[in-house]
Design a protein around this motif. Structure first.
Motif, PDB file in Angstrom:
ATOM      1  N   THR A  31       0.860  -1.015   0.113  1.00 63.02           N
ATOM      2  CA  THR A  31      -0.063   0.095  -0.061  1.00 63.02           C
ATOM      3  C   THR A  31       0.985   1.348  -0.154  1.00 63.02           C
ATOM      4  O   THR A  31       2.214   1.053  -0.092  1.00 63.02           O
ATOM      5  N   GLY A  32       0.290   2.497   0.173  1.00 64.37           N
ATOM      6  CA  GLY A  32       1.085   3.675   0.204  1.00 64.37           C
ATOM      7  C   GLY A  32       1.829   3.697   1.464  1.00 64.37           C
ATOM      8  O   GLY A  32       2.599   4.444   1.934  1.00 64.37           O
ATOM      9  N   GLY A  33       1.066   3.026   2.558  1.00 67.52           N
ATOM     10  CA  GLY A  33       1.716   2.937   3.763  1.00 67.52           C
ATOM     11  C   GLY A  33       0.542   2.864   5.053  1.00 67.52           C
ATOM     12  O   GLY A  33      -0.311   3.736   4.873  1.00 67.52           O
TER      13      GLY A  33
ATOM     14  N   TYR B 185      15.589   6.154  -3.384  1.00 63.86           N
ATOM     15  CA  TYR B 185      15.483   7.876  -2.768  1.00 63.86           C
ATOM     16  C   TYR B 185      14.072   8.284  -3.348  1.00 63.86           C
ATOM     17  O   TYR B 185      13.639   8.066  -4.387  1.00 63.86           O
ATOM     18  N   ASN B 186      13.523   9.068  -2.594  1.00 59.77           N
ATOM     19  CA  ASN B 186      12.315   9.832  -3.129  1.00 59.77           C
ATOM     20  C   ASN B 186      12.536  11.377  -2.740  1.00 59.77           C
ATOM     21  O   ASN B 186      13.690  11.638  -2.196  1.00 59.77           O
ATOM     22  N   CYS B 187      11.868  12.376  -3.504  1.00 62.76           N
ATOM     23  CA  CYS B 187      12.015  13.426  -3.670  1.00 62.76           C
ATOM     24  C   CYS B 187      11.331  14.441  -2.926  1.00 62.76           C
ATOM     25  O   CYS B 187      10.995  15.406  -3.147  1.00 62.76           O
ATOM     26  N   ARG B 188      10.712  13.801  -2.009  1.00 59.52           N
ATOM     27  CA  ARG B 188       9.753  14.504  -0.961  1.00 59.52           C
ATOM     28  C   ARG B 188       9.608  13.721   0.329  1.00 59.52           C
ATOM     29  O   ARG B 188      10.138  12.927   0.699  1.00 59.52           O
ATOM     30  N   PHE B 189       8.732  14.453   1.146  1.00 59.23           N
ATOM     31  CA  PHE B 189       8.504  13.588   2.564  1.00 59.23           C
ATOM     32  C   PHE B 189       7.750  12.396   2.214  1.00 59.23           C
ATOM     33  O   PHE B 189       7.225  12.294   1.202  1.00 59.23           O
ATOM     34  N   GLY B 190       7.915  11.667   3.148  1.00 61.28           N
ATOM     35  CA  GLY B 190       7.186  10.143   3.166  1.00 61.28           C
ATOM     36  C   GLY B 190       5.887  10.167   3.760  1.00 61.28           C
ATOM     37  O   GLY B 190       5.549  11.418   4.548  1.00 61.28           O
ATOM     38  N   ASP B 191       4.762   9.381   3.245  1.00 59.13           N
ATOM     39  CA  ASP B 191       3.594   9.374   3.741  1.00 59.13           C
ATOM     40  C   ASP B 191       3.231   7.932   3.974  1.00 59.13           C
ATOM     41  O   ASP B 191       2.981   7.359   3.180  1.00 59.13           O
ATOM     42  N   PRO B 192       3.163   7.640   5.375  1.00 60.26           N
ATOM     43  CA  PRO B 192       3.081   8.123   6.673  1.00 60.26           C
ATOM     44  C   PRO B 192       4.222   8.712   7.454  1.00 60.26           C
ATOM     45  O   PRO B 192       4.048   9.063   8.649  1.00 60.26           O
TER      46      PRO B 192
ATOM     47  N   LEU C  21      15.420  14.910   0.844  1.00 62.98           N
ATOM     48  CA  LEU C  21      15.797  13.533   0.191  1.00 62.98           C
ATOM     49  C   LEU C  21      15.574  12.597   1.146  1.00 62.98           C
ATOM     50  O   LEU C  21      16.031  12.586   2.108  1.00 62.98           O
ATOM     51  N   TYR C  22      14.685  11.448   0.645  1.00 64.60           N
ATOM     52  CA  TYR C  22      14.194  10.559   1.402  1.00 64.60           C
ATOM     53  C   TYR C  22      14.865   9.239   0.901  1.00 64.60           C
ATOM     54  O   TYR C  22      14.949   8.841  -0.217  1.00 64.60           O
ATOM     55  N   ALA C  23      15.724   8.619   1.966  1.00 67.39           N
ATOM     56  CA  ALA C  23      16.302   7.411   1.690  1.00 67.39           C
ATOM     57  C   ALA C  23      15.592   6.409   2.212  1.00 67.39           C
ATOM     58  O   ALA C  23      15.125   6.375   3.449  1.00 67.39           O
TER      59      ALA C  23
END
Ligand code: AMP
Ligand code: GLY
Length: 423
Positions: free
Chosen positions: A225-227, A284-291, A268-270
């Motif tokens: 899921t997305g989290g 890597y993501n270029c944004r904040f994580g959700d959740p 920078l989300y590792a």
């Protein structure tokens, strides 16, 4: 001060809530927002991916800062567009957002920078990829190269599963052009953790660790899921690992981006796998994580805007960041059927009762207001969140809050943070 937050999920409610609590008392706008952001900001009826309309609004209304939540507008170049209008944007330009937008590009950066990550090869069709799978054997991981809304990653325990994955990506084209190239990757074993780092083009400030729960059911069963929940800090990231993650992962990554002329500003989300050989980057993501945002931001002691402004100005430093000693847990309440199909417009009860409990904030994700009541409007509906003096106390409080909230066919995991509690 006027701040525009782009997005409409739980991450953006958390961002808008934290920004609205800033001591400078800013005026917050959220596009498109949800029923939760409406309590702390003015919602704008503009979709998060409508870069033209967002740029037009910002050009006319001149917010002092634009904070971009999701990856899609960043990859589409919203920061470039707004900066060209003289606006200040927290979030990377399109060249930096490729770290998330293309897994092949991200791997190339990591390999050039010597960052520990899974060995991999990239292919442009099923046949080459399948030959490589047979050569390597299972378990093996197959990924569509481009954005696939958190889907498009297959952890395959057998070669047959890998073939099914390749059929879905290459023949059925489930992810459209995002599947034009395929990354086939070594399977890594270990416990996962997320490190969200703020970057101002050069300086790096690491935020506290967190751990997401990606599978829909208890015990990490069922589809991704997305989290479904998160907690912070994540004890799997032990003190001795912090310098390793900074010096061997984040620093060389930002340096390699710089070497290629990319000034990376924003988060920078590792996504890390803590393997027996040390931390390795899954993505890597270029944004904040959700959740992850829902559990990291409430633990920040003091204002968040100075951190965002420093990212834009290139003046970021650890002195701007103080942590509360508390632990934080978020449990996602989702619509029945999610991540498959689900019904909408279910009335949500008990939001005020849950939110009144000490340490509890109910972040909205897929919610909307209808005739004066809050109803469901998405798969992930709420991120019920609690701070507590210790992780076990935060967990107890979050489930006490959840027992207050209800809507028809709601589902949530009852084992969020269990890994940390069982350590
Ligand atoms: P990603 O979107 O790349 O983070 O992948 C989604 C999930 O798939 C991750 O959170 C991991 O649980 C799993 N995953 C991705 N890559 C690997 C890998 N190389 N080895 C094992 N699991 C992986
Ligand atoms: N929680 C996973 C993500 O934001 O990508």
């Amino acid at each position: 001060m006027k701040i525009l937050v782009i997005g409409g999920g739980g991450r953006e409610h958390t961002l808008a809530w934290k920004i609205a609590n800033d001591s400078t008392n800013p005026e917050v706008f959220c596009a498109p927002g949800n029923a939760g952001t409406a309590e702390v900001a003015t919602n704008l009826p503009i979709g998060a991916e409508d870069v033209d309309a967002l740029t037009a609004w910002a050009t006319e209304n001149r917010p002092d800062l634009v904070v971009v939540g999701p990856e899609a507008p960043l990859c589409a170049g919203i920061a470039d567009r707004m900066e060209a209008e003289g606006l200040r944007v927290f979030g990377p330009r399109a060249d930096g957002a490729r770290m998330e937008g293309s897994k092949e590009f991200c791997k190339d950066i990591m390999v050039s920078a010597g960052v520990p990550t899974a060995a991999c090869e990239t292919f442009s069709g099923k046949d080459g990829a399948m030959d490589y799978v047979r050569e390597q054997g299972a378990p093996i991981v197959i990924k569509a190269d481009g954005l696939a809304a958190g889907k498009g990653v297959y952890v395959c325990m057998t070669e047959e599963e890998a073939e099914t994955a390749l059929n879905e990506i290459c023949l059925e084209r489930r992810y459209g052009d995002s599947g034009n190239r395929i990354v086939v990757e070594e399977f890594l074993e270990g416990e996962e953790a997320s490190i969200l780092a703020l970057v101002d083009g050069d300086n790096i400030v690491m935020l506290s660790s967190s751990q997401d729960h990606k599978r829909v059911f208890n015990g990490d069963q069922g589809p991704n899921t997305g989290g479904m929940g998160a907690y912070s800090p994540a004890p799997v990231v032990t003190d001795d690992l912090w310098p390793v993650i900074h010096d061997q992962v984040l620093r060389p990554t930002v340096d390699e981006l710089k070497r290629r002329g990319i000034t990376y500003k924003g988060v920078l989300y590792a996504g890390l796998m803590m393997t027996a050989d040390g931390p390795k980057v899954l993505e890597y993501n270029c944004r904040f994580g959700d959740p992850e945002t829902q559990v990291v931001l409430p633990r920040i002691n003091g204002d968040i805007l100075p951190l965002f402004q420093a990212c834009v100005d290139g003046t970021l430093s650890d002195d701007l960041l103080k942590w509360k000693p508390e632990a934080c847990v978020c449990v996602v309440m989702a619509s029945g059927g999610y991540p498959g199909s689900y019904e909408k417009e279910k009335v949500i009860n008990g939001l005020n009762e849950a939110g009144a409990l000490p340490g509890v904030v109910v972040f909205h994700a897929g919610t909307a207001e209808k005739d004066g009541t809050v109803v469901t409007s998405g798969g992930r509906v709420l991120g019920v969140t609690a701070l507590g003096p210790t992780l076990p106390e935060a967990v107890k409080q979050v489930y006490a809050a959840l027992s207050q909230v209800s809507f028809d066919q709601a589902q949530y995991r009852t084992d969020i943070a269990a890994r940390a509690l069982n350590r």
